[in-house]
Scaffold this motif. Sequence first.
Motif, mmCIF file in Angstrom:
data_model
loop_
_atom_site.group_PDB
_atom_site.id
_atom_site.type_symbol
_atom_site.label_atom_id
_atom_site.label_comp_id
_atom_site.label_asym_id
_atom_site.label_seq_id
_atom_site.Cartn_x
_atom_site.Cartn_y
_atom_site.Cartn_z
ATOM 1 N N UNK A 128 46.492 -5.967 37.395
ATOM 2 C CA UNK A 128 47.631 -5.096 37.093
ATOM 3 C C UNK A 128 48.859 -5.942 36.785
ATOM 4 N N UNK A 129 49.027 -7.019 37.530
ATOM 5 C CA UNK A 129 50.137 -7.931 37.246
ATOM 6 C C UNK A 129 49.959 -8.585 35.881
ATOM 7 N N UNK A 130 48.720 -8.969 35.561
ATOM 8 C CA UNK A 130 48.440 -9.569 34.264
ATOM 9 C C UNK A 130 48.668 -8.614 33.099
ATOM 10 N N UNK A 131 48.571 -7.325 33.359
ATOM 11 C CA UNK A 131 48.777 -6.315 32.311
ATOM 12 C C UNK A 131 50.228 -5.842 32.239
ATOM 13 N N UNK A 132 51.086 -6.373 33.078
ATOM 14 C CA UNK A 132 52.471 -5.901 33.114
ATOM 15 C C UNK A 132 53.213 -6.159 31.800
ATOM 16 N N UNK A 133 52.912 -7.240 31.127
ATOM 17 C CA UNK A 133 53.524 -7.493 29.819
ATOM 18 C C UNK A 133 53.092 -6.457 28.794
ATOM 19 N N UNK A 134 51.839 -6.020 28.900
ATOM 20 C CA UNK A 134 51.337 -4.972 28.010
ATOM 21 C C UNK A 134 52.033 -3.642 28.296
ATOM 22 N N UNK A 135 52.248 -3.347 29.568
ATOM 23 C CA UNK A 135 52.960 -2.117 29.944
ATOM 24 C C UNK A 135 54.390 -2.174 29.419
ATOM 25 N N UNK A 136 55.017 -3.331 29.539
ATOM 26 C CA UNK A 136 56.378 -3.503 29.030
ATOM 27 C C UNK A 136 56.422 -3.289 27.512
ATOM 28 N N UNK A 137 55.447 -3.830 26.800
ATOM 29 C CA UNK A 137 55.390 -3.639 25.342
ATOM 30 C C UNK A 137 55.216 -2.166 24.986
ATOM 31 N N UNK A 138 54.330 -1.470 25.691
ATOM 32 C CA UNK A 138 54.112 -0.045 25.436
ATOM 33 C C UNK A 138 55.385 0.749 25.749
ATOM 34 N N UNK A 139 56.061 0.396 26.810
ATOM 35 C CA UNK A 139 57.311 1.066 27.172
ATOM 36 C C UNK A 139 58.354 0.880 26.072
ATOM 37 N N UNK A 140 58.451 -0.334 25.534
ATOM 38 C CA UNK A 140 59.418 -0.602 24.471
ATOM 39 C C UNK A 140 59.097 0.144 23.178
ATOM 40 N N UNK A 141 57.834 0.488 22.962
ATOM 41 C CA UNK A 141 57.435 1.196 21.741
ATOM 42 C C UNK A 141 57.577 2.714 21.849
ATOM 43 N N UNK A 142 57.944 3.228 23.006
ATOM 44 C CA UNK A 142 57.969 4.682 23.212
ATOM 45 C C UNK A 142 58.884 5.401 22.234
ATOM 46 N N UNK A 143 60.036 4.812 21.867
ATOM 47 C CA UNK A 143 60.963 5.470 20.941
ATOM 48 C C UNK A 143 60.367 5.575 19.539
ATOM 49 N N UNK A 144 59.493 4.621 19.178
ATOM 50 C CA UNK A 144 58.867 4.677 17.865
ATOM 51 C C UNK A 144 57.768 5.734 17.810
ATOM 52 N N UNK A 145 57.096 5.944 18.936
ATOM 53 C CA UNK A 145 56.073 6.998 19.001
ATOM 54 C C UNK A 145 56.742 8.349 18.832
ATOM 55 N N UNK A 146 57.878 8.557 19.492
ATOM 56 C CA UNK A 146 58.617 9.814 19.360
ATOM 57 C C UNK A 146 59.077 10.010 17.915
ATOM 58 N N UNK A 147 59.538 8.945 17.277
ATOM 59 C CA UNK A 147 60.013 9.044 15.890
ATOM 60 C C UNK A 147 58.872 9.395 14.939
ATOM 61 N N UNK A 148 57.663 8.879 15.194
ATOM 62 C CA UNK A 148 56.511 9.173 14.334
ATOM 63 C C UNK A 148 56.064 10.615 14.461
ATOM 64 N N UNK A 149 56.326 11.249 15.612
ATOM 65 C CA UNK A 149 55.886 12.632 15.832
ATOM 66 C C UNK A 149 56.777 13.623 15.104
ATOM 67 N N UNK A 150 57.974 13.225 14.748
ATOM 68 C CA UNK A 150 58.919 14.146 14.090
ATOM 69 C C UNK A 150 58.540 14.415 12.667
#
Length: 150
Positions: A128-150
Amino acid sequence: MNSLIHFFCGLMGASIVVVPLFLLFHGVPTITLMAVLLAIAGFIVSIPVHEVIHGVTCAYVSDNNYKTISYGISLKGLHAYCRYQLPIATNVRNIVSLMPGIVLGLIPAIVGVAIGNVAVCIFAILNLAGASGDVHAAYNLRKYVRAQRR
């Protein structure tokens, strides 16, 4: 250096969740040197597996050819990586980012707590600690996912 910061923050975060659950269901465990060494060895082996999970997930959910995916190790950043040569949608990128944490971290954490196995829980916390960078990347992309849904 960012990789180490993510790892240690993830280590603390995963420990805050998994350890109290283990204590709640099983009480204070006897932690043996063998359990710790086994978990660390499993974690080291799981590092390339983590990257392969990224690649296989990307090839599966994005319909990309597996040949367009490359793997490597960054000695400067102290991390292994999986690189996709073709662009992928942001929501697909999030699935690809989170899958190793689910497979190597979340599921083993649930199993480790359920069966009361300290080595599996340590393995899960490290992953889980090793995947924390991946979670951070996914968190940073959340605004782009919302923009794609519009």
